[in-house]
Write an enzyme that holds these catalytic residues in place. Structure first.
Site, mmCIF file in Angstrom:
data_model
loop_
_atom_site.group_PDB
_atom_site.id
_atom_site.type_symbol
_atom_site.label_atom_id
_atom_site.label_comp_id
_atom_site.label_asym_id
_atom_site.label_seq_id
_atom_site.Cartn_x
_atom_site.Cartn_y
_atom_site.Cartn_z
ATOM 1 N N SER A 1 0.792 -1.233 0.000
ATOM 2 C CA SER A 1 0.000 0.000 0.000
ATOM 3 C C SER A 1 0.822 1.280 0.000
ATOM 4 C CB SER A 1 -0.962 0.006 1.196
ATOM 5 O OG SER A 1 -2.039 -0.875 0.977
ATOM 6 N N GLU B 1 -4.673 -7.783 -5.245
ATOM 7 C CA GLU B 1 -3.699 -8.746 -5.765
ATOM 8 C C GLU B 1 -2.271 -8.210 -5.707
ATOM 9 O OE1 GLU B 1 -6.482 -7.877 -7.301
ATOM 10 O OE2 GLU B 1 -7.681 -9.721 -7.265
ATOM 11 N N LYS C 1 3.237 6.565 5.154
ATOM 12 C CA LYS C 1 2.280 5.628 4.568
ATOM 13 C C LYS C 1 2.879 4.239 4.682
ATOM 14 C CE LYS C 1 -1.318 4.037 2.605
ATOM 15 N NZ LYS C 1 -1.178 2.919 3.577
ATOM 16 N N THR C 2 2.075 3.312 5.149
ATOM 17 C CA THR C 2 2.549 1.947 5.354
ATOM 18 C C THR C 2 2.006 1.007 4.285
ATOM 19 O OG1 THR C 2 0.678 1.420 6.786
ATOM 20 C CG2 THR C 2 2.659 2.313 7.845
ATOM 21 N N GLY C 3 2.559 -0.195 4.272
ATOM 22 C CA GLY C 3 2.071 -1.257 3.399
ATOM 23 C C GLY C 3 2.256 -2.591 4.087
#
EC number: 3.5.2.6
Length: 286
Positions: free
Chosen positions: A66, A164, A230-232
């Site tokens: 993300s 995905e 911002k993280t993912g």
């Protein structure tokens, strides 16, 4: 003469400490890799000059997850600056457009959301459906990749949609970046003429308002420090964060940290990223 000799001895006595202190963040990264049984990629870059201050596996590929949403909203803002988009434009969507983890967009099926509201949801809450709706406005994954090439990023690539793109298969180059490329792209979006000053402020504010990054660098941030991030995350052993940091509530450095191929739990991944962040901050303050 004795005074001069004492001064020289005192100076020399401090040198081993300085040499030992310098690689401290890298020692933490090596420890994290050992504890995670995975790979860590990291870069610390000066926002003003673009100079690399610390790096580890900075040119190796890692899944974006993300964190791509910051670049996506940067592309949206570039279209706004060009007169091809408006943050106030309302986008309507249906139930079948929603994907897993859409905490904001799922509440607005009846009334829709503006482009600006979708960007806020995508960055501050990591709303996946909001990201897909925005991705459609820039030409899908291929369109976002074309935007990256246009601004000089020849490495970062987006190939798939949410969710995905979070698959993070070992050795898969799809939906990946390198820490160095991501940091350089963030710098172009936030500290150059790629975006208008107004759009730069807006993108940064969305990152400041991030509400899902608490367990990572924010958990070790000293009082009075600035952070926008911002993280993912991926279920398959990956985690990441892109951030701007600085003391005195000023954004001074870009920090990008990615993990991949680790069997560690999400809580353990969060803890390791927080530890790397703490080491960088401690080294910074010396």
């Amino acid at each position: 003469m004795r005074y001069i000799r004492l001064c020289i001895i005192s100076l020399l006595a401090t040198l081993p400490l300085a040499v030992h202190a310098s690689p401290q963040p890298l020692e933490q990264i090596k420890l994290s890799e050992s504890q995670l049984s995975g790979r860590v990629g990291m870069i610390e870059m000066d926002l003003a000059s673009g100079r690399t201050l610390t790096a580890w596996r900075a040119d190796e590929r890692f899944p974006m997850m993300s964190t791509f949403k910051v670049v996506l909203c940067g592309a949206v803002l570039a279209r706004v600056d060009a007169g091809d988009e408006q943050l106030e434009r309302k986008i309507h969507y249906r139930q079948q457009d929603l994907v897993d983890y859409s905490p904001v967009s799922e509440k607005h099926l009846a009334d829709g959301m503006t482009v600006g509201e979708l960007c806020a949801a995508a960055i501050t809450m990591s709303d996946n459906s909001a990201a897909n709706l925005l991705l459609a406005t820039v030409g899908g994954p291929a369109g976002l990749t074309a935007f990256l090439r246009q601004i000089g990023d020849n490495v970062t690539r987006l190939d798939r949609w949410e969710t995905e793109l979070n698959e993070a298969l070992p050795g898969d180059a799809r939906d990946t970046t390198t820490p160095a490329s991501m940091a350089a792209t963030l710098r172009k979006l936030l500290n150059s003429q790629r975006l208008s000053a107004r759009s730069q402020r807006q993108l940064l504010q969305w990152m400041v308002d991030d509400r899902v990054a608490g367990p990572l660098i924010r958990s070790v941030l000293p009082a009075g420090w600035f952070i926008a991030d911002k993280t993912g995350a991926s279920k398959r052993g990956a985690r990441g964060i892109v951030a701007l940091l600085g003391p005195n509530n000023k954004a001074e450095r870009i920090v990008v940290i990615y993990l991949r191929d680790t069997p560690a739990s999400m809580a353990e991944r969060n803890q390791q990223i927080a530890g790397i962040g703490a080491a960088l901050i401690e080294h910074w303050q010396r």
